[in-house]
Design a protein around this motif. Structure first.
Motif, short mmCIF file in Angstrom:
data_model
loop_
_atom_site.label_atom_id
_atom_site.label_comp_id
_atom_site.label_asym_id
_atom_site.label_seq_id
_atom_site.Cartn_x
_atom_site.Cartn_y
_atom_site.Cartn_z
N GLN A 91 0.83 -1.21 0.00
CA GLN A 91 0.00 0.00 0.00
C GLN A 91 0.86 1.26 0.00
OE1 GLN A 91 -3.19 0.26 -0.51
NE2 GLN A 91 -3.18 2.47 -0.35
N GLU A 92 1.89 1.29 0.83
CA GLU A 92 2.77 2.45 0.88
C GLU A 92 3.49 2.64 -0.45
OE1 GLU A 92 5.24 1.47 4.17
OE2 GLU A 92 3.83 2.26 5.64
N ARG A 93 3.91 1.54 -1.03
CA ARG A 93 4.59 1.61 -2.32
C ARG A 93 3.68 2.22 -3.38
NH1 ARG A 93 6.59 -4.29 -2.04
NH2 ARG A 93 4.56 -4.52 -3.00
N GLU A 94 2.44 1.75 -3.40
CA GLU A 94 1.52 2.26 -4.41
C GLU A 94 1.25 3.75 -4.23
OE1 GLU A 94 -1.93 -0.22 -4.26
OE2 GLU A 94 -0.85 -1.97 -5.02
N GLU A 95 1.07 4.17 -2.99
CA GLU A 95 0.80 5.59 -2.72
C GLU A 95 2.01 6.45 -3.10
OE1 GLU A 95 -0.34 5.84 1.37
OE2 GLU A 95 -2.21 4.75 1.04
N ARG A 96 3.18 6.03 -2.70
CA ARG A 96 4.39 6.79 -2.99
C ARG A 96 4.67 6.82 -4.50
NH1 ARG A 96 8.93 4.47 -0.04
NH2 ARG A 96 7.79 5.23 1.76
N ALA A 97 4.52 5.69 -5.15
CA ALA A 97 4.79 5.62 -6.59
C ALA A 97 3.83 6.53 -7.35
CB ALA A 97 4.68 4.19 -7.08
N ALA A 99 2.29 9.25 -6.22
CA ALA A 99 2.67 10.63 -5.96
C ALA A 99 3.93 11.00 -6.77
CB ALA A 99 2.92 10.85 -4.46
N ASP A 100 4.90 10.09 -6.80
CA ASP A 100 6.13 10.34 -7.57
C ASP A 100 5.82 10.48 -9.06
OD1 ASP A 100 7.63 10.27 -5.27
OD2 ASP A 100 8.45 8.26 -5.63
N ARG A 101 4.98 9.61 -9.57
CA ARG A 101 4.63 9.66 -10.99
C ARG A 101 3.96 10.99 -11.34
NH1 ARG A 101 3.74 4.07 -10.35
NH2 ARG A 101 1.59 4.37 -9.73
N GLN A 102 3.06 11.40 -10.47
CA GLN A 102 2.37 12.66 -10.74
C GLN A 102 3.34 13.84 -10.68
OE1 GLN A 102 -0.89 12.86 -7.99
NE2 GLN A 102 -2.11 11.34 -9.10
N THR A 103 4.19 13.82 -9.67
CA THR A 103 5.17 14.90 -9.55
C THR A 103 6.12 14.92 -10.74
OG1 THR A 103 5.07 14.79 -7.15
CG2 THR A 103 7.03 15.82 -8.10
N GLU A 104 6.63 13.76 -11.10
CA GLU A 104 7.56 13.68 -12.22
C GLU A 104 6.87 14.04 -13.53
OE1 GLU A 104 10.80 13.40 -14.57
OE2 GLU A 104 10.67 13.61 -12.42
N ALA A 105 5.64 13.60 -13.69
CA ALA A 105 4.90 13.92 -14.91
C ALA A 105 4.70 15.44 -15.00
CB ALA A 105 3.55 13.21 -14.94
N GLN A 106 4.36 16.07 -13.90
CA GLN A 106 4.17 17.52 -13.91
C GLN A 106 5.50 18.23 -14.19
OE1 GLN A 106 2.45 18.19 -10.06
NE2 GLN A 106 0.37 17.73 -10.74
N ARG A 107 6.56 17.76 -13.53
CA ARG A 107 7.87 18.36 -13.76
C ARG A 107 8.31 18.16 -15.21
NH1 ARG A 107 12.74 17.61 -14.74
NH2 ARG A 107 12.65 15.37 -14.74
N ALA A 108 8.12 16.95 -15.69
CA ALA A 108 8.52 16.66 -17.08
C ALA A 108 7.69 17.48 -18.06
CB ALA A 108 8.37 15.17 -17.38
N GLU A 109 6.40 17.61 -17.80
CA GLU A 109 5.56 18.42 -18.67
C GLU A 109 6.01 19.88 -18.64
OE1 GLU A 109 1.42 17.98 -17.67
OE2 GLU A 109 1.46 15.82 -18.04
#
Length: 173
Positions: A91-97, A99-109
């Motif tokens: 569960q922690e892995r899924e939540e962190r991943a 959040a990381d994906r969203q942050t990275e996607a926003q940063r990359a965009e």
């Protein structure tokens, strides 16, 4: 005109000068019937065009390098996220991943948008510079052609004057 060590150092004025020199040599070669001079003028003009095209290609290659670097960074971040996820509960892995994906996607965009805008601005600037160079080259060519016509007219007048003097001298004999 001497070649510079780095093609990116070639200035707009230098290219315009190369083009003008080429046009003048070409015109002069045509006027005097010197095919070698005319060909040299054509080559010099083509060299200026090739330099400009090389600079455009270099800018495109730089953009591709930057995109590849961004993709490599994104891949590194993905690998790091997977390593961290293995340490936590599911569960922690899924939540962190997520959040990381969203942050990275926003940063990359945001980074991609910034780079695209930067490239677009540079492209627009190069296109404007190219249009200015072309207008200037056409103007300079017109001026050169006018000078050539003027010189031809003066030469014809001189030949006429010489013929007149020869006739006068013959009549005096």
């Amino acid at each position: 005109m001497a070649d510079s060590a780095d093609p990116s150092d070639t200035s707009k004025a230098g290219r315009a000068g190369e083009r003008l020199a080429g046009a003048v040599k070409k015109a002069a070669g045509s006027v005097v019937g010197n095919d070698a001079l005319r060909a040299e003028g054509e080559l010099q003009s083509e060299k200026a065009d090739a330099t400009k095209e090389a600079q455009r290609a270099e800018a495109q290659a730089e953009q591709k390098r930057e995109e590849a670097e961004a993709e490599a960074r994104a891949e590194e971040l993905r690998v790091e996220r997977e390593r961290l996820a293995a340490e936590d509960t599911r569960q922690e892995r899924e939540e962190r991943a997520e959040a990381d994906r969203q942050t990275e996607a926003q940063r990359a965009e945001a980074e991609t948008a910034r780079k695209q805008e930067s490239v677009s601005q540079a492209t627009r600037a190069r296109e404007q510079e190219t249009r200015r160079d072309e207008v200037e080259a056409v103007r300079e060519r017109g001026e050169a052609e006018t000078r050539v016509r003027d010189e031809e007219a003066r030469a014809e007048q001189a030949r006429g004057a010489a013929r007149t003097l020869e006739k006068v001298e013959e009549e005096q004999r």
